[in-house]
Write a protein that holds these residues in place. Structure first.
Motif, PDB file in Angstrom:
ATOM      1  N   GLU A 140      38.532  36.390  42.702  1.00 32.06           N
ATOM      2  CA  GLU A 140      39.586  35.651  41.999  1.00 32.06           C
ATOM      3  C   GLU A 140      40.864  35.593  42.829  1.00 32.06           C
ATOM      4  OE1 GLU A 140      40.020  37.305  38.065  1.00 32.06           O
ATOM      5  OE2 GLU A 140      38.220  36.272  37.355  1.00 32.06           O
ATOM      6  N   ALA A 141      41.193  36.680  43.502  1.00 37.34           N
ATOM      7  CA  ALA A 141      42.380  36.666  44.373  1.00 37.34           C
ATOM      8  C   ALA A 141      42.203  35.648  45.496  1.00 37.34           C
ATOM      9  CB  ALA A 141      42.638  38.052  44.946  1.00 37.34           C
ATOM     10  N   ALA A 176      44.607  32.577  46.079  1.00 37.00           N
ATOM     11  CA  ALA A 176      45.256  32.385  47.379  1.00 37.00           C
ATOM     12  C   ALA A 176      45.017  30.978  47.915  1.00 37.00           C
ATOM     13  CB  ALA A 176      44.762  33.430  48.379  1.00 37.00           C
ATOM     14  N   ARG A 214      46.565  41.719  46.651  1.00 31.40           N
ATOM     15  CA  ARG A 214      45.311  41.165  47.168  1.00 31.40           C
ATOM     16  C   ARG A 214      45.496  39.806  47.848  1.00 31.40           C
ATOM     17  NH1 ARG A 214      40.121  42.980  45.024  1.00 31.40           N
ATOM     18  NH2 ARG A 214      40.416  44.862  43.809  1.00 31.40           N
ATOM     19  N   LEU A 215      46.719  39.314  47.865  1.00 32.14           N
ATOM     20  CA  LEU A 215      46.981  37.989  48.445  1.00 32.14           C
ATOM     21  C   LEU A 215      47.421  38.117  49.900  1.00 32.14           C
ATOM     22  CD1 LEU A 215      48.974  36.311  45.532  1.00 32.14           C
ATOM     23  CD2 LEU A 215      46.536  36.083  46.072  1.00 32.14           C
ATOM     24  N   PRO A 218      47.857  39.047  41.357  1.00 31.07           N
ATOM     25  CA  PRO A 218      47.427  40.211  42.143  1.00 31.07           C
ATOM     26  C   PRO A 218      48.028  40.177  43.557  1.00 31.07           C
ATOM     27  CG  PRO A 218      45.680  38.581  42.118  1.00 31.07           C
ATOM     28  CD  PRO A 218      46.790  38.054  41.245  1.00 31.07           C
ATOM     29  N   ARG A 219      49.328  40.326  43.636  1.00 29.66           N
ATOM     30  CA  ARG A 219      50.038  40.180  44.918  1.00 29.66           C
ATOM     31  C   ARG A 219      49.470  41.071  46.018  1.00 29.66           C
ATOM     32  NH1 ARG A 219      54.263  39.357  41.156  1.00 29.66           N
ATOM     33  NH2 ARG A 219      55.218  37.315  41.535  1.00 29.66           N
TER      34      ARG A 219
END
Length: 174
Positions: free
Chosen positions: A55-56, A60, A111-112, A108-109
């Motif tokens: 999902e990340a 992104a 993971r970006l 989810p910063r």
């Protein structure tokens, strides 16, 4: 922050986006994604550690696409704020499931990729010239889009006029 996606992970994320676009967030499962790719679900985990990472990756790439759309709208426009608002709206309405995944839950910063969120926001900040006002403008656009996607405006409401009025309200402080 996450490492950049490998080419195979990008292919997996692209397939996930297709699944999301066609069937919505509930259909975005590792099993359905593996079926779409013609592989077994455990094979996905060689390239994407878990569903949250998948999902990340989708978020992104969505932010990357949004950044491109907003950069184009802001650079060549006689009226950057109006063009940015129109581009943001068009992006969200064309890809509602992606848009909602990107914006309707915690981001989810961690993971970006570094800078992807800032790049998407930069054209708005450049157009309004003030961080607090840019955030307010983004919130206005987001709220309008959410209401439109949810069908919350009365039948016959002139949404184009509402958007123009909102953009005009943000010009006053400038």
């Amino acid at each position: 922050m996450a490492e950049p996606l490998t080419p195979r992970a990008r292919e997996i994320v692209a397939a996930a986006r297709e699944l999301l676009d066609e069937h919505g967030a509930d259909a975005l499962t590792m099993r359905r994604l593996a079926e779409r790719l013609g592989i077994r679900a455990p094979s996905l985990y060689k390239h994407v550690p878990d569903k949250a990472a998948l999902e990340a990756g989708v978020i992104a790439t969505g932010l990357e696409d949004l950044a491109v759309v907003l950069e184009r709208a802001g650079h060549a426009a006689a009226d950057p704020m109006a063009e940015l608002a129109a581009a943001y709206r068009a992006f969200a309405l064309a890809r509602p499931h992606l848009y909602l995944l990107m914006t309707n839950r915690s981001l989810p910063r961690e993971r970006l990729p570094v800078g992807v969120e800032d790049r998407a926001a930069a054209p708005v900040l450049q157009a309004v010239g003030n961080l607090a006002l840019a955030r307010a403008f983004w919130a206005f656009a987001h709220g309008m889009v959410l209401l439109e996607l949810a069908g919350r405006f009365p039948p016959g409401a002139d949404l184009d006029a509402a958007w123009r009025s909102g953009v005009d309200a943000f010009r006053a402080p400038l």
